[in-house]
Design a protein around this motif. Structure first.
Motif, mmCIF file in Angstrom:
data_model
loop_
_atom_site.group_PDB
_atom_site.id
_atom_site.type_symbol
_atom_site.label_atom_id
_atom_site.label_comp_id
_atom_site.label_asym_id
_atom_site.label_seq_id
_atom_site.Cartn_x
_atom_site.Cartn_y
_atom_site.Cartn_z
ATOM 1 N N ALA A 188 9.054 28.896 -17.146
ATOM 2 C CA ALA A 188 9.604 27.536 -17.215
ATOM 3 C C ALA A 188 8.701 26.521 -16.538
ATOM 4 N N LEU A 189 7.797 26.999 -15.692
ATOM 5 C CA LEU A 189 6.870 26.112 -14.997
ATOM 6 C C LEU A 189 5.555 25.944 -15.757
ATOM 7 N N GLY A 190 5.527 26.486 -16.975
ATOM 8 C CA GLY A 190 4.283 26.468 -17.745
ATOM 9 C C GLY A 190 3.785 25.074 -18.070
ATOM 10 N N GLY A 191 4.670 24.065 -18.041
ATOM 11 C CA GLY A 191 4.251 22.698 -18.340
ATOM 12 C C GLY A 191 3.558 22.004 -17.192
ATOM 13 N N LEU A 192 3.589 22.621 -16.005
ATOM 14 C CA LEU A 192 2.931 22.013 -14.844
ATOM 15 C C LEU A 192 1.420 22.207 -14.924
ATOM 16 N N SER A 193 0.697 21.278 -14.349
ATOM 17 C CA SER A 193 -0.748 21.471 -14.237
ATOM 18 C C SER A 193 -1.032 22.569 -13.217
ATOM 19 N N GLU A 194 -2.272 23.053 -13.230
ATOM 20 C CA GLU A 194 -2.648 24.113 -12.278
ATOM 21 C C GLU A 194 -2.452 23.652 -10.837
ATOM 22 N N GLN A 196 -0.366 21.278 -9.692
ATOM 23 C CA GLN A 196 1.063 21.163 -9.393
ATOM 24 C C GLN A 196 1.688 22.536 -9.174
ATOM 25 N N GLN A 291 0.614 32.106 -19.942
ATOM 26 C CA GLN A 291 1.860 31.961 -20.685
ATOM 27 C C GLN A 291 1.977 32.998 -21.799
ATOM 28 N N ASN A 295 5.097 35.556 -21.942
ATOM 29 C CA ASN A 295 5.962 35.564 -23.120
ATOM 30 C C ASN A 295 6.124 36.977 -23.675
#
Length: 448
Positions: A188-194, A196, A291, A295
């Motif tokens: 769920a945190l995959g949208g964060l930049s490295e 962040q 990711q 998955n």
């Protein structure tokens, strides 16, 4: 026939099912599954964080290879502490009750996990940061070491003889669900930049434990004590001197303890390497996106929610030994395929590897093992016995396995083939151990 607290005796459980009994069994199954989900979510998010976060966050001053080994060293500490937790809580669970031990393990795990999420990094408190990380991981290991045996016995000792495998699988369902939640939390945190993700994002899965522990505690408090244990206490002559459960086991069931450890070390190592070290190896050395790997693991783990109870049911119907031996030997073979498949870079092949290793093979070992180990020991020392076997297997397979594997794949090491040989050898030991123990599914828990 009832015990002092109003629960049915073991014979009544087997011979006279009624509405109250069915409701209680269902409640125990759900409580074991949910409690284990929370405990293993807390324990396993650390494994995911160790493979993705802790090396650059807590060991940034070291070379990448040394930082990775240090990160997995802290992971190993938790597994090394699990037998201690099994001995401590097994003693109190055998002497005073399964339920009270389980409430303590859940509370301790929650405090340790939230503390990791709040832990300052080395740029704030220096070398104290990795030291505290190790201490908190140690506490996590003690808590989960005491959890598994009690949750298994609450389910198995409430079940009748013909369904012990299925009911025992509640704990393994919880472990699978906890693993799935741990993957999902990081996915769920995959949208964060490295930046962040490394600065604050990784903390969120640890902090959400506050809510999960509250839910688990509410459910666990409402479950009755094991009727088999209550009956044993009622029939016991309290004036007779009693050895501590650990000493009684080492004196009277030493061989079974050793074989019980051999039962699960190999499959445990295959699972631990596939879900932690292999992720780092494929991501760092082969450039496969994090990711993509998460998955594939999530899909393989989700499948286990269906196949763990299926294989447990098959062990009730056809026996623990044929199901487990087949799983162990096939895992020994797959150990040589999982590295080439996962590092291929092809998502279908990566997914295939995780479906085979987790949805099928790990589930086939996971499903029968709770009932199998519970059937080896007498009631008065059963909590200690199953905990010793499972947690020492976890120490070998889940703690030492990834740590040794990290050294094998480091520059100058023998490479991934050595990891496969190690896993395969221990899986063959697992098959031989189950064969030596013989079939256990018809054992009477009151006279084991």
């Amino acid at each position: 026939m009832s015990t002092l607290d109003g629960t049915s005796s073991p014979r009544a459980i087997t011979d006279r099912p009624n509405d109250d009994l069915v409701r209680q069994r269902r409640r125990v199954y759900i409580a074991s599954a949910i409690g284990s989900t929370i405990e293993y979510y807390d324990f396993l998010i650390y494994a995911t964080a160790a493979s993705l976060v802790f090396a650059p966050v807590f060991f940034a001053g070291s070379s990448p290879a040394v930082a990775l080994i240090a990160s997995f060293g802290t992971l190993a500490v938790g597994y090394l502490a699990r037998p201690l937790g099994g001995i401590i809580f097994g003693h109190f669970g055998d002497r005073f009750g399964r339920k009270s031990s389980l409430i303590w393990t859940l509370s301790i795990m929650g405090v340790a996990t939230v503390s990791i999420g709040l832990l300052p990094t080395p740029d704030k408190i220096g070398v104290l940061a990795p030291i505290l990380l190790v201490v908190l991981r140690l506490i996590q290991g003690i808590a989960v070491g005491g959890e598994w045996g009690g949750a298994v016995l609450m389910a198995v000792e409430h079940a009748n003889t013909k369904s012990r495998g299925f009911y025992g699988s509640a704990t393994q369902m919880g472990a699978s669900a906890g693993l799935l939640l741990s993957f999902a939390a990081f996915a769920a945190l995959g949208g964060l930049s490295e930046d962040q993700f490394l600065s604050w994002g990784w903390r969120l899965p640890f902090l959400v434990t506050v809510v999960l522990v509250g839910i688990g505690m509410y459910i666990r408090v409402g479950v009755r004590e094991s009727p088999v244990l209550l009956a044993e206490k009622k029939e016991r002559n309290e004036e007779e001197p009693r050895r501590a459960p650990l000493f009684a086991l080492l004196r009277e069931r030493r061989g079974r303890v050793l074989l019980g450890i051999g039962v699960y070390a190999g499959p445990f190592m295959a699972y631990a390497v596939a879900t932690s070290l292999l992720v780092t190896y494929a991501h760092k050395d082969f450039g496969i996106p994090r990711q993509t790997l998460l998955n594939a693991m999530m899909i393989g783990t989700a499948g286990m929610l269906l196949t763990v109870p299926l294989f447990a049911w098959l062990s009730d119907r056809y026996g623990r030994r044929p199901v487990y031996v087949t799983a162990a030997l096939l895992t020994a073979i797959h150990a040589f395929a999982m590295f080439p498949l996962v590092t291929s870079g092809s998502f279908p092949l990566i997914l295939l590897s995780y479906v085979i290793s987790m949805t099928v093979l790990n589930a086939a070992a996971n499903g029968p093992v709770p009932a199998l180990l519970a059937e080896l020991f007498p009631t008065a020392s059963r909590y200690t016995g199953v905990s010793l076997c499972y947690q020492f297997a976890g120490m070998i397979g889940g703690g030492l396995g990834p740590l040794l594997a990290a050294t094998f794949i480091a520059p100058g090491g023998p490479g991934s083939i050595a990891v496969s040989v190690m896993i395969s050898a221990l899986c063959i030991v697992a098959a031989l151990s189950v064969s030596a123990l013989g079939e256990t599914r018809t054992v009477d828990l009151r006279t084991a």
